[in-house]
Each structure stands twice: as C-alpha cells, then as structure tokens.
Design a protein around this motif. Structure first.
Motif, PDB file in Angstrom:
ATOM      1  N   SER A 110       0.833  -1.206   0.000  1.00  9.36           N
ATOM      2  CA  SER A 110       0.000   0.000   0.000  1.00  9.36           C
ATOM      3  C   SER A 110       0.870   1.259   0.000  1.00  9.36           C
ATOM      4  N   TYR A 111       1.892   1.264   0.851  1.00  8.76           N
ATOM      5  CA  TYR A 111       2.789   2.421   0.917  1.00  8.76           C
ATOM      6  C   TYR A 111       3.560   2.591  -0.395  1.00  8.76           C
ATOM      7  N   MET A 112       4.007   1.471  -0.964  1.00 15.95           N
ATOM      8  CA  MET A 112       4.768   1.539  -2.217  1.00 15.95           C
ATOM      9  C   MET A 112       3.923   2.121  -3.344  1.00 15.95           C
ATOM     10  N   GLN A 113       2.681   1.644  -3.424  1.00 16.92           N
ATOM     11  CA  GLN A 113       1.790   2.153  -4.470  1.00 16.92           C
ATOM     12  C   GLN A 113       1.480   3.638  -4.267  1.00 16.92           C
ATOM     13  N   SER A 114       1.281   4.012  -3.002  1.00 13.19           N
ATOM     14  CA  SER A 114       0.982   5.424  -2.713  1.00 13.19           C
ATOM     15  C   SER A 114       2.182   6.312  -3.012  1.00 13.19           C
ATOM     16  N   ASN A 187      -9.107   1.080   6.549  1.00 16.97           N
ATOM     17  CA  ASN A 187      -9.795  -0.071   5.955  1.00 16.97           C
ATOM     18  C   ASN A 187      -8.826  -0.966   5.172  1.00 16.97           C
ATOM     19  N   VAL A 188      -7.853  -0.342   4.540  1.00 18.58           N
ATOM     20  CA  VAL A 188      -6.816  -1.113   3.838  1.00 18.58           C
ATOM     21  C   VAL A 188      -6.045  -1.980   4.834  1.00 18.58           C
ATOM     22  N   LEU A 189      -5.645  -1.399   5.944  1.00 18.43           N
ATOM     23  CA  LEU A 189      -4.894  -2.120   6.967  1.00 18.43           C
ATOM     24  C   LEU A 189      -5.718  -3.261   7.571  1.00 18.43           C
ATOM     25  N   LYS A 190      -6.976  -3.012   7.810  1.00 16.78           N
ATOM     26  CA  LYS A 190      -7.859  -4.021   8.381  1.00 16.78           C
ATOM     27  C   LYS A 190      -8.004  -5.228   7.455  1.00 16.78           C
TER      28      LYS A 190
END
Length: 219
Positions: A110-114, A187-190
């Motif tokens: 998620s962090y890489m994509q962001s 929500n991504v983390l969950k």
C-alpha cells in the motif's frame, strides 16, 4: 463192402478236434498276464498323464493369478505415488500463491503504491493479476484440499475490499482530504491484516498436509 461212417462218430471227432489242446492253454496262461499288465500299465500312464496335465494347468493358473495380483499391486503403488507427487506439487503452488497474495495485499505494498503515485490503469491491471492467482489457488483447494476452500474464499473477499479502499486511497489527496485518506488507509490495513491471518492458517494446514503425504510415502 464199405461201411458208412456214423454221423454221431463224425460229430464227436469234430468236437474233439475243436477243443483246445494243452499247448493252447499253456500259451493263453502265459500271454494273458502280459496283456493284462500292458493294459493296466497303459491305463495307469493315461491316468498319470491326465493328473499331471491337470496339476500343471492348475499351477499355471495360480501363477497367472499371482502375476496379475503383483501387476495390480505395482500399478496401484505407482498410481498412489503419482497422486501423492501431484498433491505435493499443488501444496507448493498454494503456499507460494499465499505468500504472493499476502505481499500484494499488505501495508508495505500500500505504501509503495501510494509513494510511486500509481495511475488507475496500472493499479487495476495489478488487481486483475491478483485475482487470477487467487482463482488458481481456489481451484486447487476445491479439487484437492476442500477444507481450505472457505478460508481462501474469505481471503478473496478481503482482497476485493483491500484493493477497493487502496484505489480510493490513491485517488485521495491527504493534503485536501485528510480524514477520508485516513479512513481509507484504516480499511486497507484491516483487510490486509485479515488476509495475512487467513493466509498463515492455511499455510499451517499446508505444512500438516505435507507431513501426512511424506508419512504415506515412508510407510
């Protein structure tokens, strides 16, 4: 004057001439045991031949049955070994797929994509690739390991949630809409956490299944 021969006398002489002589009886006494012995010997040889032939046929039949049983046993063993080898291969694919899915649906990704500012087109292409991997994994579980199917379907559901919120996250500017950005990230983390948890449980099951297959081979 010639006297006529009496018919009675003539008949008596004929009877006497037809009676076996002492030599004839002696010949019959000598040859009869020979003929009887030969006949008994021939009969014994015939019976022996029949019994021997029957025994040989029985032995041949028994040997043929044994060969069939051995061949069936070899084929069964070979088939079982091939089936076990196939199942172990499927377990390996499942394990690798789950590792890939866990990474693709993680906070790290998620962090890489962001950070890389992915465009929507590339993001959705990556999402479809993720779906293909999960479809293959679910096919394996449904066919070979149905006890894993429910967890894999749960992972599939959560990946859809993950990628949905991740796309929203990429579309949201933290500077102008921080609350929405944080909500999407939460929500991504969950979803990512549940995917990781389910994946680890399935991997534990994979390890147990692998041990079971190895034990079958050893036995």
């Amino acid at each position: 004057m010639v006297l006529a021969r009496s018919p009675l006398i003539t008949e008596e002489k004929d009877i006497v001439s037809r009676r076996p002589t002492s030599q004839s009886w002696i010949f019959m006494d000598q040859t009869l045991p020979i003929f009887l012995g030969a006949a008994i010997g021939a009969l014994g040889a015939y019976i022996t031949t029949r019994v021997t032939t029957k025994n040989q046929l029985n032995i041949a039949h028994i040997n043929a049955e044994k060969d069939i049983i051995l061949q069936k046993g070899r084929l069964k063993d070979e088939r079982e070994k091939n089936e076990i080898s196939l199942k172990r291969t499927k377990l390996d694919i499942l394990h690798r797929t789950l590792s890939k899915i866990s990474l693709e649906n993680s906070l790290t990704m998620s962090y890489m994509q962001s950070d890389e500012k992915w465009n929507v087109s590339d993001f959705r292409k990556r999402y479809l690739e993720n779906c293909d991997r999960l479809h293959a994994a679910m096919a394996i579980s449904d066919i070979y390991y149905p006890q894993m199917s429910t967890s894999l379907k749960r992972i599939y559901d959560q990946t859809n949630i993950f990628w949905g919120y991740q796309e929203n996250l990429l579309r949201t500017d933290i500077k102008t809409n921080k609350i929405a950005w944080q909500e999407n990230l939460s929500n991504v983390l969950k979803a990512g956490s549940e995917i990781e948890e389910k994946s680890l449980k399935i991997k534990e099951d994979i390890i147990e299944q692998s041990k079971h297959l190895s034990k079958i081979i050893e036995d």
